[in-house]
Design a protein around this motif. Structure first.
Motif, PDB file in Angstrom:
ATOM      1  N   HIS A   1      -4.994   6.046  -4.641  1.00 36.95           N
ATOM      2  CA  HIS A   1      -4.000   6.701  -4.459  1.00 36.95           C
ATOM      3  C   HIS A   1      -3.816   7.830  -4.220  1.00 36.95           C
TER       4      HIS A   1
ATOM      5  N   SER B   1      -0.792  -0.613 -11.764  1.00 39.27           N
ATOM      6  CA  SER B   1      -0.658  -2.029 -11.021  1.00 39.27           C
ATOM      7  C   SER B   1      -0.593  -3.100 -12.098  1.00 39.27           C
TER       8      SER B   1
ATOM      9  N   GLU C   1       0.477   6.443  -1.656  1.00 35.58           N
ATOM     10  CA  GLU C   1      -0.452   5.403  -0.779  1.00 35.58           C
ATOM     11  C   GLU C   1      -1.326   4.612  -1.538  1.00 35.58           C
ATOM     12  N   SER C   2      -1.797   3.869  -1.273  1.00 32.63           N
ATOM     13  CA  SER C   2      -3.068   3.563  -1.600  1.00 32.63           C
ATOM     14  C   SER C   2      -4.112   2.815  -0.713  1.00 32.63           C
ATOM     15  N   ASN C   3      -5.175   2.331  -0.980  1.00 30.85           N
ATOM     16  CA  ASN C   3      -6.040   1.905   0.355  1.00 30.85           C
ATOM     17  C   ASN C   3      -6.393   1.357   0.214  1.00 30.85           C
TER      18      ASN C   3
ATOM     19  N   LEU D   1       0.780   5.698 -11.358  1.00 32.00           N
ATOM     20  CA  LEU D   1       0.714   4.494 -10.397  1.00 32.00           C
ATOM     21  C   LEU D   1       0.092   3.225 -11.703  1.00 32.00           C
TER      22      LEU D   1
ATOM     23  N   THR E   1       1.168  -1.259  -0.110  1.00 32.23           N
ATOM     24  CA  THR E   1       0.124   0.385  -0.339  1.00 32.23           C
ATOM     25  C   THR E   1       0.524   1.500  -0.079  1.00 32.23           C
ATOM     26  N   SER E   2       2.079   1.228  -0.022  1.00 34.79           N
ATOM     27  CA  SER E   2       3.022   2.497   0.039  1.00 34.79           C
ATOM     28  C   SER E   2       4.834   2.477  -0.859  1.00 34.79           C
TER      29      SER E   2
END
Length: 503
Positions: free
Chosen positions: A475, A467, A488-490, A465, A442-443
Protein backbone atom coordinates in the motif's frame (compact mmCIF):
# COMPACT_ATOMS: atom_id res chain seq x y z
CA UNK A 1 12.80 86.18 82.23
CA UNK A 2 10.22 88.18 80.31
CA UNK A 3 11.73 89.91 77.31
CA UNK A 4 14.72 87.57 77.06
CA UNK A 5 15.24 85.64 73.78
CA UNK A 6 13.75 82.15 73.92
CA UNK A 7 17.09 80.42 73.34
CA UNK A 8 18.83 82.39 76.11
CA UNK A 9 16.00 81.70 78.57
CA UNK A 10 16.18 77.95 77.89
CA UNK A 11 19.94 77.93 78.32
CA UNK A 12 19.71 79.77 81.64
CA UNK A 13 17.03 77.40 82.89
CA UNK A 14 19.13 74.36 82.07
CA UNK A 15 22.20 75.91 83.69
CA UNK A 16 20.26 76.60 86.90
CA UNK A 17 18.97 73.02 86.94
CA UNK A 18 22.50 71.70 86.59
CA UNK A 19 23.73 74.00 89.37
CA UNK A 20 20.97 72.90 91.76
CA UNK A 21 21.70 69.24 91.19
CA UNK A 22 25.36 69.82 91.88
CA UNK A 23 24.56 71.69 95.13
CA UNK A 24 22.49 68.78 96.38
CA UNK A 25 25.39 66.38 95.95
CA UNK A 26 28.08 68.63 97.47
CA UNK A 27 31.15 66.77 98.58
CA UNK A 28 29.24 64.11 100.47
CA UNK A 29 28.41 60.73 98.96
CA UNK A 30 25.21 61.08 96.91
CA UNK A 31 22.02 59.74 98.45
CA UNK A 32 18.40 59.33 97.43
CA UNK A 33 17.33 59.36 93.80
CA UNK A 34 20.69 60.78 92.69
CA UNK A 35 22.77 58.13 94.36
CA UNK A 36 25.38 55.95 92.65
CA UNK A 37 24.93 55.22 88.98
CA UNK A 38 21.46 56.80 88.99
CA UNK A 39 23.06 60.19 89.52
CA UNK A 40 25.26 59.86 86.41
CA UNK A 41 22.31 58.62 84.39
CA UNK A 42 20.18 61.60 85.44
CA UNK A 43 22.93 64.06 84.56
CA UNK A 44 23.39 62.54 81.10
CA UNK A 45 19.65 62.77 80.42
CA UNK A 46 19.60 66.42 81.56
CA UNK A 47 22.56 67.32 79.33
CA UNK A 48 20.97 65.61 76.34
CA UNK A 49 17.72 67.53 76.88
CA UNK A 50 19.65 70.78 77.13
CA UNK A 51 21.53 70.10 73.90
CA UNK A 52 18.28 69.16 72.13
CA UNK A 53 16.56 72.38 73.19
CA UNK A 54 19.50 74.52 72.16
CA UNK A 55 19.73 72.85 68.75
CA UNK A 56 16.01 73.36 68.12
CA UNK A 57 16.21 77.00 69.10
CA UNK A 58 19.27 77.65 66.98
CA UNK A 59 17.37 76.91 63.70
CA UNK A 60 14.08 78.59 64.58
CA UNK A 61 13.16 81.89 62.95
CA UNK A 62 11.84 84.93 64.77
CA UNK A 63 8.04 85.08 64.50
CA UNK A 64 8.18 88.26 62.45
CA UNK A 65 10.28 86.66 59.70
CA UNK A 66 8.75 83.17 59.51
CA UNK A 67 7.88 82.30 55.91
CA UNK A 68 4.39 81.05 55.08
CA UNK A 69 4.29 77.53 53.57
CA UNK A 70 4.13 77.39 49.77
CA UNK A 71 0.64 76.77 48.38
CA UNK A 72 -0.14 73.19 47.57
CA UNK A 73 2.90 71.71 49.31
CA UNK A 74 2.64 69.55 52.41
CA UNK A 75 4.95 70.98 55.13
CA UNK A 76 7.98 68.87 55.97
CA UNK A 77 10.89 68.92 58.42
CA UNK A 78 13.60 71.51 57.95
CA UNK A 79 16.20 70.32 55.43
CA UNK A 80 13.90 67.96 53.50
CA UNK A 81 12.41 68.75 50.11
CA UNK A 82 8.59 68.92 49.88
CA UNK A 83 7.31 66.84 46.96
CA UNK A 84 3.54 66.49 47.51
CA UNK A 85 1.43 69.12 45.73
CA UNK A 86 -2.18 69.36 46.84
CA UNK A 87 -4.65 70.32 44.12
CA UNK A 88 -6.97 72.30 46.39
CA UNK A 89 -4.13 74.44 47.74
CA UNK A 90 -3.64 75.78 44.23
CA UNK A 91 -7.29 76.81 44.04
CA UNK A 92 -8.62 73.74 42.24
CA UNK A 93 -12.33 73.17 42.91
CA UNK A 94 -12.87 69.59 44.18
CA UNK A 95 -16.62 69.83 43.62
CA UNK A 96 -16.24 70.07 39.84
CA UNK A 97 -18.33 73.23 39.61
CA UNK A 98 -15.53 75.59 38.53
CA UNK A 99 -12.81 75.15 35.91
CA UNK A 100 -9.67 73.84 37.64
CA UNK A 101 -7.38 73.67 34.60
CA UNK A 102 -5.09 76.57 35.51
CA UNK A 103 -4.84 75.50 39.15
CA UNK A 104 -3.80 71.96 38.26
CA UNK A 105 -1.30 73.25 35.70
CA UNK A 106 0.26 75.47 38.38
CA UNK A 107 0.66 72.43 40.61
CA UNK A 108 2.38 70.59 37.76
CA UNK A 109 4.62 73.58 37.13
CA UNK A 110 5.70 73.71 40.76
CA UNK A 111 6.39 69.98 40.76
CA UNK A 112 8.74 70.46 37.82
CA UNK A 113 10.51 73.29 39.69
CA UNK A 114 10.99 71.15 42.78
CA UNK A 115 14.14 69.35 43.97
CA UNK A 116 15.86 67.11 41.44
CA UNK A 117 17.92 64.04 42.27
CA UNK A 118 20.25 63.56 39.33
CA UNK A 119 18.97 61.97 36.14
CA UNK A 120 17.15 58.87 34.95
CA UNK A 121 17.79 58.30 31.25
CA UNK A 122 20.20 60.79 29.76
CA UNK A 123 18.40 64.13 29.55
CA UNK A 124 15.59 63.09 31.93
CA UNK A 125 15.71 64.87 35.31
CA UNK A 126 14.64 62.86 38.36
CA UNK A 127 11.91 64.77 40.23
CA UNK A 128 12.37 62.50 43.21
CA UNK A 129 8.88 61.03 43.34
CA UNK A 130 6.89 64.29 43.23
CA UNK A 131 3.13 63.69 43.67
CA UNK A 132 0.18 65.68 42.40
CA UNK A 133 -2.48 64.72 44.93
CA UNK A 134 -6.06 65.24 43.75
CA UNK A 135 -7.26 64.57 47.31
CA UNK A 136 -10.29 62.56 46.23
CA UNK A 137 -11.84 65.55 44.48
CA UNK A 138 -13.62 65.85 41.14
CA UNK A 139 -12.12 68.54 38.89
CA UNK A 140 -13.52 70.10 35.74
CA UNK A 141 -10.90 70.91 33.07
CA UNK A 142 -11.23 72.71 29.76
CA UNK A 143 -7.77 71.95 28.33
CA UNK A 144 -5.50 68.91 28.40
CA UNK A 145 -3.21 68.61 31.40
CA UNK A 146 0.27 68.70 29.93
CA UNK A 147 3.58 68.87 31.72
CA UNK A 148 5.26 72.30 31.47
CA UNK A 149 8.34 70.89 29.73
CA UNK A 150 9.89 67.65 28.54
CA UNK A 151 12.89 65.94 30.06
CA UNK A 152 11.69 64.93 33.52
CA UNK A 153 10.43 61.86 35.33
CA UNK A 154 9.63 60.09 38.59
CA UNK A 155 6.33 61.90 39.17
CA UNK A 156 2.84 60.68 40.00
CA UNK A 157 -0.69 62.06 39.52
CA UNK A 158 -3.20 60.20 41.67
CA UNK A 159 -6.31 60.05 43.77
CA UNK A 160 -9.22 61.83 42.12
CA UNK A 161 -11.50 62.50 39.15
CA UNK A 162 -10.91 64.62 36.05
CA UNK A 163 -13.85 65.57 33.83
CA UNK A 164 -13.74 67.32 30.47
CA UNK A 165 -15.83 70.47 30.18
CA UNK A 166 -18.30 71.01 27.36
CA UNK A 167 -15.72 73.14 25.51
CA UNK A 168 -12.83 70.69 25.92
CA UNK A 169 -10.96 70.18 22.57
CA UNK A 170 -12.58 67.35 20.64
CA UNK A 171 -9.16 65.94 19.68
CA UNK A 172 -7.55 66.40 23.10
CA UNK A 173 -6.72 64.05 25.99
CA UNK A 174 -7.44 64.78 29.63
CA UNK A 175 -3.84 63.87 30.53
CA UNK A 176 -1.43 64.42 27.66
CA UNK A 177 2.17 63.24 28.02
CA UNK A 178 3.41 64.82 24.81
CA UNK A 179 5.69 67.78 24.26
CA UNK A 180 4.45 71.35 24.60
CA UNK A 181 2.38 73.03 27.29
CA UNK A 182 -1.39 73.32 27.45
CA UNK A 183 -1.18 76.99 26.51
CA UNK A 184 -0.04 76.28 22.97
CA UNK A 185 -3.03 76.79 20.71
CA UNK A 186 -1.37 77.27 17.34
CA UNK A 187 -1.79 73.70 16.13
CA UNK A 188 -4.21 70.91 16.81
CA UNK A 189 -3.38 68.10 19.17
CA UNK A 190 -2.82 65.36 16.59
CA UNK A 191 -0.41 67.49 14.54
CA UNK A 192 1.59 68.30 17.68
CA UNK A 193 1.88 64.60 18.50
CA UNK A 194 3.02 63.75 14.97
CA UNK A 195 5.60 66.55 14.98
CA UNK A 196 7.03 65.31 18.26
CA UNK A 197 7.46 61.77 16.96
CA UNK A 198 9.21 63.06 13.85
CA UNK A 199 11.40 65.77 15.34
CA UNK A 200 12.73 64.19 18.56
CA UNK A 201 14.94 61.15 18.92
CA UNK A 202 14.88 61.26 22.74
CA UNK A 203 12.12 60.44 25.21
CA UNK A 204 9.75 63.07 26.54
CA UNK A 205 9.35 61.59 30.04
CA UNK A 206 10.34 58.59 32.11
CA UNK A 207 8.73 56.82 35.05
CA UNK A 208 5.44 58.72 35.15
CA UNK A 209 2.70 57.06 37.22
CA UNK A 210 -1.02 57.72 36.79
CA UNK A 211 -2.88 55.88 39.53
CA UNK A 212 -6.30 55.74 41.19
CA UNK A 213 -7.95 58.10 38.70
CA UNK A 214 -11.41 58.32 37.18
CA UNK A 215 -11.26 60.13 33.84
CA UNK A 216 -14.52 61.29 32.26
CA UNK A 217 -13.89 62.54 28.73
CA UNK A 218 -17.50 63.76 28.42
CA UNK A 219 -17.54 62.50 24.81
CA UNK A 220 -14.91 65.16 24.06
CA UNK A 221 -11.70 63.47 22.90
CA UNK A 222 -9.78 60.85 24.84
CA UNK A 223 -8.49 59.94 28.27
CA UNK A 224 -4.69 59.56 28.37
CA UNK A 225 -2.04 60.09 25.68
CA UNK A 226 1.43 58.66 26.37
CA UNK A 227 3.71 59.96 23.63
CA UNK A 228 7.36 59.01 23.21
CA UNK A 229 7.72 58.24 26.90
CA UNK A 230 9.56 55.55 28.82
CA UNK A 231 8.33 53.31 31.64
CA UNK A 232 4.93 54.88 32.21
CA UNK A 233 2.44 53.16 34.52
CA UNK A 234 -1.35 53.52 34.28
CA UNK A 235 -2.78 51.68 37.26
CA UNK A 236 -6.28 51.35 38.76
CA UNK A 237 -7.85 53.88 36.43
CA UNK A 238 -11.46 54.10 35.18
CA UNK A 239 -11.70 55.84 31.81
CA UNK A 240 -15.12 56.54 30.34
CA UNK A 241 -17.05 58.62 27.81
CA UNK A 242 -14.22 58.94 25.26
CA UNK A 243 -15.22 59.41 21.64
CA UNK A 244 -11.73 58.85 20.19
CA UNK A 245 -9.36 56.75 22.31
CA UNK A 246 -9.33 55.88 26.00
CA UNK A 247 -5.55 55.38 26.19
CA UNK A 248 -3.19 56.24 23.33
CA UNK A 249 0.40 54.96 23.45
CA UNK A 250 2.61 56.22 20.61
CA UNK A 251 6.37 55.88 20.43
CA UNK A 252 8.49 55.23 23.49
CA UNK A 253 8.78 51.95 25.36
CA UNK A 254 7.49 49.95 28.28
CA UNK A 255 4.15 51.49 29.18
CA UNK A 256 2.23 49.32 31.64
CA UNK A 257 -1.58 49.49 31.69
CA UNK A 258 -2.91 47.42 34.56
CA UNK A 259 -5.92 46.82 36.79
CA UNK A 260 -8.05 49.36 34.91
CA UNK A 261 -11.51 49.70 33.34
CA UNK A 262 -12.35 51.40 30.06
CA UNK A 263 -15.61 52.03 28.26
CA UNK A 264 -17.12 54.66 26.01
CA UNK A 265 -20.49 54.10 27.66
CA UNK A 266 -20.94 52.90 31.20
CA UNK A 267 -22.64 49.51 30.93
CA UNK A 268 -22.29 45.95 32.16
CA UNK A 269 -23.32 44.23 28.92
CA UNK A 270 -26.55 43.83 27.02
CA UNK A 271 -26.70 47.55 26.24
CA UNK A 272 -29.45 48.52 23.80
CA UNK A 273 -27.10 51.03 22.17
CA UNK A 274 -24.27 48.57 21.62
CA UNK A 275 -24.53 48.76 17.82
CA UNK A 276 -23.58 52.44 17.96
CA UNK A 277 -20.49 52.04 20.19
CA UNK A 278 -17.48 53.77 18.60
CA UNK A 279 -13.92 54.69 19.46
CA UNK A 280 -10.99 52.57 20.62
CA UNK A 281 -10.35 51.80 24.27
CA UNK A 282 -6.55 51.28 24.01
CA UNK A 283 -4.43 52.11 20.97
CA UNK A 284 -0.83 50.85 21.13
CA UNK A 285 1.39 52.26 18.37
CA UNK A 286 4.55 51.44 20.27
CA UNK A 287 6.85 48.54 21.15
CA UNK A 288 7.48 46.57 24.35
CA UNK A 289 4.33 47.44 26.31
CA UNK A 290 2.03 45.36 28.51
CA UNK A 291 -1.71 45.45 29.18
CA UNK A 292 -2.58 43.34 32.21
CA UNK A 293 -5.84 42.67 34.08
CA UNK A 294 -7.88 45.23 32.17
CA UNK A 295 -11.63 45.22 31.45
CA UNK A 296 -12.98 46.93 28.32
CA UNK A 297 -16.75 47.14 28.50
CA UNK A 298 -17.71 49.38 25.56
CA UNK A 299 -15.99 50.63 22.39
CA UNK A 300 -15.95 49.65 18.74
CA UNK A 301 -12.41 48.27 19.16
CA UNK A 302 -11.13 47.06 22.50
CA UNK A 303 -7.37 47.13 21.86
CA UNK A 304 -5.71 48.21 18.62
CA UNK A 305 -2.06 47.15 18.34
CA UNK A 306 0.30 48.47 15.65
CA UNK A 307 3.63 48.06 17.47
CA UNK A 308 5.76 44.98 18.03
CA UNK A 309 6.67 42.93 21.11
CA UNK A 310 3.59 43.76 23.16
CA UNK A 311 1.91 41.50 25.72
CA UNK A 312 -1.81 41.34 26.53
CA UNK A 313 -2.65 39.29 29.60
CA UNK A 314 -5.80 38.91 31.64
CA UNK A 315 -7.78 41.20 29.33
CA UNK A 316 -11.59 40.95 29.32
CA UNK A 317 -13.16 42.45 26.20
CA UNK A 318 -16.91 42.72 25.85
CA UNK A 319 -16.73 46.10 24.15
CA UNK A 320 -18.91 45.43 21.08
CA UNK A 321 -20.07 42.10 19.70
CA UNK A 322 -18.55 40.83 16.48
CA UNK A 323 -22.09 40.46 15.17
CA UNK A 324 -22.51 44.23 15.55
CA UNK A 325 -19.21 45.00 13.83
CA UNK A 326 -16.99 45.17 16.90
CA UNK A 327 -13.50 43.76 17.48
CA UNK A 328 -12.00 42.82 20.82
CA UNK A 329 -8.32 42.92 19.82
CA UNK A 330 -7.13 44.12 16.41
CA UNK A 331 -3.50 43.40 15.48
CA UNK A 332 -2.69 45.77 12.65
CA UNK A 333 0.91 44.70 12.10
CA UNK A 334 1.02 42.81 8.79
CA UNK A 335 4.24 40.88 8.44
CA UNK A 336 5.72 41.41 11.94
CA UNK A 337 3.12 40.93 14.66
CA UNK A 338 5.30 39.79 17.59
CA UNK A 339 2.37 39.86 20.00
CA UNK A 340 1.42 37.55 22.88
CA UNK A 341 -2.20 37.25 24.03
CA UNK A 342 -2.57 35.01 27.07
CA UNK A 343 -5.13 34.22 29.77
CA UNK A 344 -7.67 36.62 28.31
CA UNK A 345 -11.45 36.59 27.88
CA UNK A 346 -13.00 37.50 24.54
CA UNK A 347 -16.68 37.89 25.32
CA UNK A 348 -18.83 37.90 22.14
CA UNK A 349 -16.01 39.77 20.39
CA UNK A 350 -12.90 38.29 18.79
CA UNK A 351 -9.35 38.81 17.58
CA UNK A 352 -8.29 40.02 14.12
CA UNK A 353 -4.66 39.65 13.00
CA UNK A 354 -3.41 41.02 9.68
CA UNK A 355 -0.73 38.81 8.05
CA UNK A 356 0.22 37.31 11.43
CA UNK A 357 3.94 36.71 11.95
CA UNK A 358 5.12 35.58 15.40
CA UNK A 359 1.78 35.60 17.16
CA UNK A 360 1.00 33.58 20.28
CA UNK A 361 -2.55 33.10 21.64
CA UNK A 362 -3.06 30.69 24.51
CA UNK A 363 -4.96 30.04 27.71
CA UNK A 364 -7.84 32.30 26.67
CA UNK A 365 -11.63 31.91 26.69
CA UNK A 366 -13.79 32.82 23.69
CA UNK A 367 -17.49 33.08 24.51
CA UNK A 368 -20.58 33.64 22.35
CA UNK A 369 -19.18 32.50 18.98
CA UNK A 370 -16.13 34.77 19.41
CA UNK A 371 -13.38 33.63 17.06
CA UNK A 372 -9.89 34.44 15.73
CA UNK A 373 -9.61 35.87 12.22
CA UNK A 374 -6.42 35.84 10.15
CA UNK A 375 -6.70 38.57 7.52
CA UNK A 376 -4.54 38.33 4.42
CA UNK A 377 -2.84 41.56 3.34
CA UNK A 378 0.18 40.19 1.51
CA UNK A 379 -0.66 36.53 2.05
CA UNK A 380 1.78 35.83 4.91
CA UNK A 381 1.21 33.67 8.02
CA UNK A 382 4.33 32.54 9.81
CA UNK A 383 5.30 31.57 13.35
CA UNK A 384 1.74 31.49 14.74
CA UNK A 385 0.61 29.47 17.75
CA UNK A 386 -3.03 29.15 18.82
CA UNK A 387 -3.25 26.50 21.47
CA UNK A 388 -4.78 25.67 24.84
CA UNK A 389 -7.82 27.94 24.42
CA UNK A 390 -11.53 27.36 25.16
CA UNK A 391 -14.25 28.24 22.67
CA UNK A 392 -17.96 28.25 23.47
CA UNK A 393 -20.69 29.07 20.98
CA UNK A 394 -24.34 28.79 20.04
CA UNK A 395 -24.16 25.67 17.89
CA UNK A 396 -24.43 27.58 14.61
CA UNK A 397 -21.22 26.11 13.17
CA UNK A 398 -19.00 29.17 13.57
CA UNK A 399 -15.33 28.25 13.09
CA UNK A 400 -13.00 28.98 15.99
CA UNK A 401 -10.30 30.28 13.61
CA UNK A 402 -11.19 31.79 10.24
CA UNK A 403 -9.46 33.27 7.21
CA UNK A 404 -10.22 36.53 5.41
CA UNK A 405 -8.66 36.16 1.97
CA UNK A 406 -10.60 38.94 0.25
CA UNK A 407 -7.28 40.69 -0.55
CA UNK A 408 -5.76 37.49 -1.87
CA UNK A 409 -4.94 34.01 -0.58
CA UNK A 410 -2.34 33.17 2.02
CA UNK A 411 0.71 32.07 0.04
CA UNK A 412 3.55 32.10 2.58
CA UNK A 413 2.52 29.73 5.37
CA UNK A 414 5.13 28.37 7.75
CA UNK A 415 5.26 27.22 11.39
CA UNK A 416 1.55 27.81 11.97
CA UNK A 417 0.13 25.67 14.76
CA UNK A 418 -3.56 25.72 15.64
CA UNK A 419 -4.18 22.72 17.85
CA UNK A 420 -5.02 21.56 21.35
CA UNK A 421 -8.05 23.84 21.78
CA UNK A 422 -11.30 22.62 23.30
CA UNK A 423 -14.56 23.53 21.60
CA UNK A 424 -18.22 23.53 22.59
CA UNK A 425 -20.94 24.67 20.19
CA UNK A 426 -18.50 25.90 17.53
CA UNK A 427 -16.67 24.34 14.60
CA UNK A 428 -13.20 23.00 15.28
CA UNK A 429 -10.46 24.36 13.04
CA UNK A 430 -6.87 23.19 13.21
CA UNK A 431 -3.62 22.86 11.31
CA UNK A 432 -3.39 19.27 12.52
CA UNK A 433 -5.89 16.57 11.54
CA UNK A 434 -6.48 13.02 12.70
CA UNK A 435 -9.04 10.87 10.88
CA UNK A 436 -9.69 7.28 9.88
CA UNK A 437 -11.49 5.35 7.14
CA UNK A 438 -12.67 1.77 6.81
CA UNK A 439 -13.57 -0.30 3.76
CA UNK A 440 -13.10 -3.42 1.66
CA UNK A 441 -11.24 -2.56 -1.49
CA UNK A 442 -8.04 -1.08 -2.87
CA UNK A 443 -8.57 2.63 -2.03
CA UNK A 444 -9.30 4.64 1.12
CA UNK A 445 -9.98 8.36 1.05
CA UNK A 446 -9.96 10.70 4.06
CA UNK A 447 -11.30 14.26 3.69
CA UNK A 448 -9.66 16.80 6.05
CA UNK A 449 -11.46 19.89 4.73
CA UNK A 450 -13.89 20.04 7.69
CA UNK A 451 -10.98 20.37 10.14
CA UNK A 452 -7.97 21.94 8.38
CA UNK A 453 -7.60 25.72 8.49
CA UNK A 454 -5.84 26.43 5.20
CA UNK A 455 -7.33 25.17 1.94
CA UNK A 456 -5.40 22.71 -0.23
CA UNK A 457 -2.39 22.50 2.06
CA UNK A 458 -1.04 19.29 3.56
CA UNK A 459 2.68 19.27 4.29
CA UNK A 460 3.10 16.01 6.20
CA UNK A 461 1.17 12.73 6.30
CA UNK A 462 1.49 9.77 8.60
CA UNK A 463 -0.76 6.74 8.19
CA UNK A 464 -1.14 3.12 9.14
CA UNK A 465 -3.17 0.39 7.41
CA UNK A 466 -4.62 -2.44 9.44
CA UNK A 467 -5.99 -5.38 7.44
CA UNK A 468 -8.65 -7.69 8.83
CA UNK A 469 -7.86 -10.43 6.31
CA UNK A 470 -4.57 -11.46 7.83
CA UNK A 471 -2.69 -10.58 4.64
CA UNK A 472 0.08 -8.08 4.00
CA UNK A 473 -0.92 -6.01 0.95
CA UNK A 474 1.39 -3.50 -0.64
CA UNK A 475 0.00 0.00 0.00
CA UNK A 476 1.04 3.60 -0.51
CA UNK A 477 0.01 7.25 -0.21
CA UNK A 478 -1.29 8.26 -3.62
CA UNK A 479 -2.71 11.80 -3.29
CA UNK A 480 -3.15 14.78 -0.93
CA UNK A 481 -4.84 17.22 -3.32
CA UNK A 482 -7.59 19.43 -1.96
CA UNK A 483 -6.88 18.37 1.63
CA UNK A 484 -7.97 14.81 0.79
CA UNK A 485 -5.62 11.95 1.53
CA UNK A 486 -5.88 8.85 -0.66
CA UNK A 487 -4.26 5.52 0.30
CA UNK A 488 -4.22 2.63 -2.21
CA UNK A 489 -3.25 -1.06 -2.03
CA UNK A 490 -2.28 -3.56 -4.73
CA UNK A 491 -5.04 -6.02 -3.79
CA UNK A 492 -8.52 -5.64 -2.37
CA UNK A 493 -8.62 -6.18 1.38
CA UNK A 494 -10.92 -5.28 4.27
CA UNK A 495 -8.90 -2.69 6.19
CA UNK A 496 -8.91 0.38 8.41
CA UNK A 497 -6.67 3.35 7.64
CA UNK A 498 -5.57 5.84 10.32
CA UNK A 499 -4.18 9.14 9.05
CA UNK A 500 -2.54 12.14 10.73
CA UNK A 501 -1.71 15.28 8.73
CA UNK A 502 -0.43 18.75 9.42
CA UNK A 503 -0.12 21.99 7.52
Amino acid sequence: MEGLPVGLALAMAMAMASFLSMEVSGENPPVGPFSGRHYGHQMREMQAMKASLLRRDSVSLPPSSAAAPSPGIISSPVGSAPRVYLATSYGADPTGEEDSTDSLLRALSDAFKGPRDGILMEGIANLGGARIDLEGGSYLISRPLKFPSVGAGNIKIHGGTLKASDNFPADGYLIDLSSGSSNQQNKNNQTAIDDQLISSSSYNYEFVTLRDLLLDSNYRGGGIAVINSLRTTIDNCYIAHFNTTGILIRGGHETLVQSSFLGQHITAGGDHGERSFSGTAINIASNDNAVTDVVIFSAAVGIMVSGQANTLSGVHCYNKATGFGGTGIYLKLPGLTQTRIVNSYLDYTGIVAEDPVQLHISGSFFLGDAFILFKSINGVARGVTVTGNMFSGSGKGVGIVQLDQSNGPFKEIDQVLVDGNNVNGMKMRSTVGRESAQGNGTSWSVDFNPILLFPNLIRHVQYSLQSAAGTFPVHALRNVTGNRVVIESNVAVPASVFVTVDQ
